[in-house]
Design a protein around this motif. Structure first.
Motif, PDB file in Angstrom:
ATOM      1  N   LYS A  48      42.454  39.863  47.563  1.00 50.93           N
ATOM      2  CA  LYS A  48      42.654  40.071  46.124  1.00 50.93           C
ATOM      3  C   LYS A  48      42.164  38.832  45.397  1.00 50.93           C
ATOM      4  N   VAL A  49      41.717  39.012  44.158  1.00 48.49           N
ATOM      5  CA  VAL A  49      41.255  37.891  43.346  1.00 48.49           C
ATOM      6  C   VAL A  49      42.245  37.665  42.212  1.00 48.49           C
ATOM      7  N   SER A  99      47.327  33.856  52.008  1.00 48.56           N
ATOM      8  CA  SER A  99      46.428  32.765  52.376  1.00 48.56           C
ATOM      9  C   SER A  99      45.427  32.593  51.245  1.00 48.56           C
ATOM     10  N   VAL A 100      45.084  31.358  50.928  1.00 41.82           N
ATOM     11  CA  VAL A 100      44.082  31.086  49.901  1.00 41.82           C
ATOM     12  C   VAL A 100      42.741  30.927  50.625  1.00 41.82           C
ATOM     13  N   THR A 138      40.304  33.846  45.864  1.00 47.26           N
ATOM     14  CA  THR A 138      40.446  35.047  46.685  1.00 47.26           C
ATOM     15  C   THR A 138      41.592  34.725  47.625  1.00 47.26           C
ATOM     16  N   ILE A 139      42.614  35.583  47.577  1.00 46.42           N
ATOM     17  CA  ILE A 139      43.752  35.383  48.469  1.00 46.42           C
ATOM     18  C   ILE A 139      43.851  36.593  49.392  1.00 46.42           C
ATOM     19  N   LEU A 150      42.773  37.126  31.283  1.00 40.90           N
ATOM     20  CA  LEU A 150      41.359  37.054  31.562  1.00 40.90           C
ATOM     21  C   LEU A 150      40.927  38.216  32.446  1.00 40.90           C
ATOM     22  N   GLN A 151      39.678  38.621  32.276  1.00 42.50           N
ATOM     23  CA  GLN A 151      39.113  39.681  33.103  1.00 42.50           C
ATOM     24  C   GLN A 151      38.925  39.148  34.511  1.00 42.50           C
ATOM     25  N   LEU A 152      39.397  39.875  35.502  1.00 38.54           N
ATOM     26  CA  LEU A 152      39.226  39.452  36.882  1.00 38.54           C
ATOM     27  C   LEU A 152      37.769  39.591  37.306  1.00 38.54           C
TER      28      LEU A 152
END
Length: 179
Positions: free
Chosen positions: A72-73, A96-97, A148-149, A174-176
């Motif tokens: 996911k971002v 996790s990053v 990104t995780i 903000l727009q992802l």
């Protein structure tokens, strides 16, 4: 050993290792300079090998081999003093990053792999950042950045988002960045 054999052996070593291997360690194994290894890895990456460079060395991109969740971002903004808090929030809640990205007005997207999965990893990253006095990528964009995780499930993602939002780190307006 010629360059082709060495590159094949580098891939084998990275695939067999559960730990990152530094360019210096690889150079020592092959009796070449660190710069030759860096060049070999750059060529391997250019040819589609999913080698990730982290602060601990090189590894094969693990999520490509064995997915452990969903990527996911998130969009964040914080002070330098909040970096550890941001990283701890993600790893303490099952994530996790994987990387950090900024959208630079001149250069476009700039990213760096982090692969931080624990407080230990976060502390190692912070120690290296503090010792080097290097500026963070987010300094280029007034603190705004993407991560990104990797999360094991939607519940973990929602938990991480909620906590980061409550700390004023997550930027929901903000727009992802769409991958």
């Amino acid at each position: 050993m010629n360059q082709l054999d060495r590159k094949e052996r580098i891939i084998e070593m990275l695939m067999q290792s559960d730990e990152c291997i530094t360019a210096s360690e690889l150079a020592s194994c092959f009796g070449v300079t660190r710069q030759i290894i860096v060049s070999d890895v750059a060529l391997l990456r250019a040819n589609g090998k999913r080698i990730v460079a982290t602060q601990k060395g090189y590894t094969i991109e693990k999520q490509a081999q064995n997915p452990k969740g969903t990527a996911k971002v998130i969009v964040c903004r914080h002070t330098t003093e909040q970096i550890r808090e941001e990283l701890y929030t993600v790893v303490d809640n099952g994530g996790s990053v994987l990387n950090v990205m900024v959208d630079h007005p001149i250069y476009g997207e700039i990213s760096a792999d982090l692969n931080i999965s624990s407080r230990y990893d976060a502390d190692q990253f912070m120690s290296k950042a503090e010792k080097s006095n290097a500026r963070q990528l987010s300094d280029l964009t007034d603190g705004y950045h993407y991560h990104t995780i990797m999360v094991p499930d939607e519940a973990a993602f929602l938990r991480i988002k909620s906590i980061l939002l409550s700390k004023g780190i997550l930027q929901k307006d903000l727009q992802l960045l769409q991958k």
